[in-house]
Design an enzyme around this catalytic site. Structure first.
Site, PDB file in Angstrom:
ATOM      1  N   TYR A 192      43.851   2.903 113.902  1.00 39.09           N
ATOM      2  CA  TYR A 192      43.023   3.752 114.754  1.00 39.09           C
ATOM      3  C   TYR A 192      43.127   5.185 114.239  1.00 39.09           C
ATOM      4  O   TYR A 192      44.060   5.900 114.492  1.00 39.09           O
ATOM      5  CB  TYR A 192      43.444   3.656 116.225  1.00 39.09           C
ATOM      6  CG  TYR A 192      43.288   2.282 116.842  1.00 39.09           C
ATOM      7  CD1 TYR A 192      42.501   1.300 116.234  1.00 39.09           C
ATOM      8  CD2 TYR A 192      43.915   1.955 118.032  1.00 39.09           C
ATOM      9  CE1 TYR A 192      42.356   0.037 116.803  1.00 39.09           C
ATOM     10  CE2 TYR A 192      43.777   0.699 118.610  1.00 39.09           C
ATOM     11  CZ  TYR A 192      42.997  -0.256 117.986  1.00 39.09           C
ATOM     12  OH  TYR A 192      42.868  -1.495 118.551  1.00 39.09           O
ATOM     13  N   HIS A 251      47.065  -7.772 113.803  1.00 35.87           N
ATOM     14  CA  HIS A 251      45.728  -7.374 114.260  1.00 35.87           C
ATOM     15  C   HIS A 251      44.686  -8.453 113.931  1.00 35.87           C
ATOM     16  O   HIS A 251      43.784  -8.719 114.732  1.00 35.87           O
ATOM     17  CB  HIS A 251      45.359  -6.055 113.567  1.00 35.87           C
ATOM     18  CG  HIS A 251      44.493  -5.165 114.377  1.00 35.87           C
ATOM     19  ND1 HIS A 251      44.526  -3.793 114.264  1.00 35.87           N
ATOM     20  CD2 HIS A 251      43.544  -5.406 115.300  1.00 35.87           C
ATOM     21  CE1 HIS A 251      43.642  -3.263 115.087  1.00 35.87           C
ATOM     22  NE2 HIS A 251      43.029  -4.218 115.722  1.00 35.87           N
ATOM     23  N   LEU A 296      35.719  -3.461 129.253  1.00 31.53           N
ATOM     24  CA  LEU A 296      34.537  -2.840 129.869  1.00 31.53           C
ATOM     25  C   LEU A 296      33.305  -3.050 128.982  1.00 31.53           C
ATOM     26  O   LEU A 296      32.320  -2.318 129.102  1.00 31.53           O
ATOM     27  CB  LEU A 296      34.794  -1.341 130.080  1.00 31.53           C
ATOM     28  CG  LEU A 296      36.000  -1.024 130.976  1.00 31.53           C
ATOM     29  CD1 LEU A 296      36.361   0.455 130.919  1.00 31.53           C
ATOM     30  CD2 LEU A 296      35.706  -1.440 132.420  1.00 31.53           C
ATOM     31  N   ARG A 322      32.955  -2.368 125.962  1.00 28.62           N
ATOM     32  CA  ARG A 322      32.814  -1.134 125.175  1.00 28.62           C
ATOM     33  C   ARG A 322      31.970  -0.106 125.932  1.00 28.62           C
ATOM     34  O   ARG A 322      31.256   0.685 125.342  1.00 28.62           O
ATOM     35  CB  ARG A 322      32.258  -1.420 123.788  1.00 28.62           C
ATOM     36  CG  ARG A 322      33.175  -2.402 123.033  1.00 28.62           C
ATOM     37  CD  ARG A 322      32.958  -2.408 121.559  1.00 28.62           C
ATOM     38  NE  ARG A 322      33.799  -3.417 120.926  1.00 28.62           N
ATOM     39  CZ  ARG A 322      34.753  -3.161 120.036  1.00 28.62           C
ATOM     40  NH1 ARG A 322      35.002  -1.945 119.678  1.00 28.62           N
ATOM     41  NH2 ARG A 322      35.460  -4.142 119.509  1.00 28.62           N
ATOM     42  N   GLY A 323      32.045  -0.177 127.226  1.00 30.98           N
ATOM     43  CA  GLY A 323      31.350   0.815 128.047  1.00 30.98           C
ATOM     44  C   GLY A 323      30.149   0.256 128.784  1.00 30.98           C
ATOM     45  O   GLY A 323      29.699   0.810 129.783  1.00 30.98           O
TER      46      GLY A 323
HETATM   47  N1  LIG Z   1      42.705  -6.031 119.007  1.00 32.32           N
HETATM   48  C1  LIG Z   1      41.511  -5.585 118.651  1.00 32.32           C
HETATM   49  O1  LIG Z   1      40.920  -6.027 117.673  1.00 32.32           O
HETATM   50  C2  LIG Z   1      40.854  -4.500 119.476  1.00 32.32           C
HETATM   51  C3  LIG Z   1      39.492  -4.189 119.288  1.00 32.32           C
HETATM   52  C4  LIG Z   1      38.924  -3.199 120.086  1.00 32.32           C
HETATM   53  C5  LIG Z   1      39.703  -2.542 121.034  1.00 32.32           C
HETATM   54  N2  LIG Z   1      41.020  -2.841 121.183  1.00 32.32           N
HETATM   55  C6  LIG Z   1      41.889  -2.185 122.190  1.00 32.32           C
HETATM   56  O2  LIG Z   1      41.247  -2.294 123.470  1.00 32.32           O
HETATM   57  C7  LIG Z   1      41.080  -0.986 124.032  1.00 32.32           C
HETATM   58  C8  LIG Z   1      39.819  -0.935 124.869  1.00 32.32           C
HETATM   59  O3  LIG Z   1      38.693  -1.379 124.139  1.00 32.32           O
HETATM   60  P1  LIG Z   1      37.397  -0.487 123.827  1.00 32.32           P
HETATM   61  O4  LIG Z   1      37.744   0.946 123.845  1.00 32.32           O
HETATM   62  O5  LIG Z   1      36.769  -1.081 122.622  1.00 32.32           O
HETATM   63  O6  LIG Z   1      36.392  -0.863 124.983  1.00 32.32           O
HETATM   64  P2  LIG Z   1      36.317  -0.706 126.567  1.00 32.32           P
HETATM   65  O7  LIG Z   1      37.648  -0.427 127.126  1.00 32.32           O
HETATM   66  O8  LIG Z   1      35.577  -1.891 127.020  1.00 32.32           O
HETATM   67  O9  LIG Z   1      35.345   0.547 126.756  1.00 32.32           O
HETATM   68  C9  LIG Z   1      35.700   1.834 126.368  1.00 32.32           C
HETATM   69  C10 LIG Z   1      34.515   2.744 126.621  1.00 32.32           C
HETATM   70  O10 LIG Z   1      34.255   2.802 128.010  1.00 32.32           O
HETATM   71  C11 LIG Z   1      34.311   4.135 128.475  1.00 32.32           C
HETATM   72  N3  LIG Z   1      34.980   4.101 129.780  1.00 32.32           N
HETATM   73  C12 LIG Z   1      36.247   3.752 130.059  1.00 32.32           C
HETATM   74  N4  LIG Z   1      36.477   3.771 131.388  1.00 32.32           N
HETATM   75  C13 LIG Z   1      35.324   4.145 131.959  1.00 32.32           C
HETATM   76  C14 LIG Z   1      34.912   4.354 133.301  1.00 32.32           C
HETATM   77  N5  LIG Z   1      35.753   4.131 134.323  1.00 32.32           N
HETATM   78  N6  LIG Z   1      33.639   4.786 133.544  1.00 32.32           N
HETATM   79  C15 LIG Z   1      32.772   4.991 132.523  1.00 32.32           C
HETATM   80  N7  LIG Z   1      33.098   4.799 131.229  1.00 32.32           N
HETATM   81  C16 LIG Z   1      34.363   4.390 130.951  1.00 32.32           C
HETATM   82  C17 LIG Z   1      35.099   4.902 127.442  1.00 32.32           C
HETATM   83  O11 LIG Z   1      34.663   6.236 127.448  1.00 32.32           O
HETATM   84  P3  LIG Z   1      35.591   7.507 127.058  1.00 32.32           P
HETATM   85  O12 LIG Z   1      36.422   7.083 125.880  1.00 32.32           O
HETATM   86  O13 LIG Z   1      34.599   8.556 126.764  1.00 32.32           O
HETATM   87  O14 LIG Z   1      36.441   7.845 128.211  1.00 32.32           O
HETATM   88  C18 LIG Z   1      34.747   4.166 126.167  1.00 32.32           C
HETATM   89  O15 LIG Z   1      33.527   4.629 125.645  1.00 32.32           O
HETATM   90  C19 LIG Z   1      41.072  -0.054 122.819  1.00 32.32           C
HETATM   91  O16 LIG Z   1      41.419   1.266 123.155  1.00 32.32           O
HETATM   92  C20 LIG Z   1      42.100  -0.700 121.933  1.00 32.32           C
HETATM   93  O17 LIG Z   1      43.409  -0.326 122.338  1.00 32.32           O
HETATM   94  C21 LIG Z   1      41.601  -3.815 120.411  1.00 32.32           C
END
Ligand SMILES: NC(=O)c1ccc[n+]([C@@H]2O[C@H](COP(=O)([O-])OP(=O)(O)OC[C@H]3O[C@@H](n4cnc5c(N)ncnc54)[C@H](OP(=O)(O)O)[C@@H]3O)[C@@H](O)[C@H]2O)c1
Length: 337
Positions: free
Chosen positions: A59, A129, A210, A212-213
């Site tokens: 990251y 990963h 979420l 990805r939002g």
């Molecule tokens: N193992 C893997 O291959 C893998 C892949 C992807 C992700 N991950 C992990 O999973 C975590 C979460 O996944 P993700 O970031 O891809 O997707 P997510 O959690 O589904 O969505 C994140 C997005 O939603 C927004 N958001 C979060 N809370 C919100 C709320 N209450 N209201 C409105 N918008 C909101 C964030 O905005 P802001 O950032 O602007 O606040 C960001 O744009 C990552 O941080 C990472 O640690 C792991």
């Protein structure tokens, strides 16, 4: 309201808050301004009862681990740090580096780099990963087991493994958690991997909970998608309206319940079992507070049924490269006679 609910990942821990914090979007820089944002968010998360913090060596690469390490300084004992290895990116300095690297020698190098960036002497949960299609999982997990014995990592996890590989890995050393994408929009895990994990007593950490939002109600027009998410197939122009209409169903249910759509998405995951610990990602204090409060949202069976129909209609692939999903590692070579 703080998260008081605790859940145990796997049969031997770690115990973590029912909702964690994903740190992937802290990937732009690790300068002072970014550190202030990260430190304020992490302090608020810990004060709100969040204990699970999820990062990875890619990251940034590197910024997220550096920022998280500094943000938890002085509070190390209050948190469970999860990080990941497998994507060898140092092609300039290591001509043999591969996209995915699960070789024992790489595992041993990667953990030391992560520990240095995080500024800690151990991480609590260390994930592969992505499974390396060229390395028997027994060799990778054998090296991880040695790291447990050396006290450098507390527990082992795998992200998006193939189901047979998960079984083989668990036979070498208990796997505490799998980290797979899982949300109202993405339910591939339910076809096989989920049941294998449950049979073996392995915890489930849904990433991108979420969507990805998509599931937060914050995306209503293409302009809301932003540059970073613009390349994800499910935000593409030709599928945007279809997926937006599905996300609007979540928003509508949230309206009926008097909560936020993202809270419905997280509550849906929490209701799937006490072995599930979603890790929503955010950089924003307001969103963090909202996400934490999802632990008190209760969904009735008719709500779950309504939400359960959505995934089948979602259009567009996931954003992870298909060849990296559900990889089955090659078998161990037969021992020469
Ligand atoms: N193992 C893997 O291959 C893998 C892949 C992807 C992700 N991950 C992990 O999973 C975590 C979460 O996944 P993700 O970031 O891809 O997707 P997510 O959690 O589904 O969505 C994140 C997005 O939603 C927004 N958001 C979060 N809370 C919100 C709320 N209450 N209201 C409105 N918008 C909101 C964030 O905005 P802001 O950032 O602007 O606040 C960001 O744009 C990552 O941080 C990472 O640690 C792991």
């Amino acid at each position: 309201m703080p998260v008081t609910q605790r859940r145990v990942l796997g049969t031997d821990g770690p115990e973590v808050s029912a909702i964690g914090l994903g740190f992937m979007s802290f990937n732009r820089s690790s300068d002072d301004a970014e550190q202030r944002v990260a430190s304020e968010l992490v302090a608020e998360a810990i004060d709100s009862g969040v204990t699970l913090f999820d990062t990875a060596d890619v990251y940034g690469p590197e910024h997220s681990e550096i920022l998280l390490g500094k943000a938890i300084a002085g509070r190390r004992d209050e948190v469970v740090i999860a990080t990941k290895f497998a994507n060898a990116l140092d092609r300039d300095t290591n001509p043999n580096a591969r996209d995915l690297d699960g070789r024992p020698e790489y595992v041993r190098t990667a953990i030391d780099v992560s520990l240095r960036r995080l500024g800690v002497d151990h991480v609590d949960l260390y994930y592969q990963h992505r499974v390396d299609p060229r390395v028997p999982i027994e060799e990778t997990v054998g090296a991880l087991k040695e790291l447990v014995e050396a006290g450098k990592i507390g527990h082992i996890g795998l992200s998006e493994p193939g189901p047979d590989t998960l079984r083989r890995a668990h036979a070498i050393h208990p796997i505490s958690a799998i980290q797979n994408e899982w949300s109202i929009f993405t339910r591939d895990i339910e076809s096989e991997t989920l049941s294998v994990a449950r049979e073996l007593g392995i915890g489930i950490v849904p990433f991108s909970p979420l969507g990805r939002g998509w599931l937060t109600g914050a995306i209503t027009s293409r302009g809301d998608v932003g540059e970073r998410r613009g390349h994800h197939p499910r935000f593409a122009d030709d599928v945007f309206d279809t997926n937006q209409a599905l996300a609007a169903e979540v928003t509508s249910l949230a309206g009926d319940l008097g909560v936020r759509p993202g809270q419905v998405a997280l509550a849906w995951l929490l209701s799937q079992g006490s072995d599930v610990v979603p890790i929503p990602g955010t950089r924003t204090l307001k969103y963090l507070r909202e996400n934490v409060e999802a632990t008190s949202v209760v969904l009735e069976s008719d709500h779950l049924e309504r939400l359960g129909r959505i995934a089948a209609q979602v259009t567009g692939e996931r954003s992870i490269r298909p060849e990296h999903l559900g990889i089955e590692a090659p078998p161990l070579a037969a021992t020469p006679a």
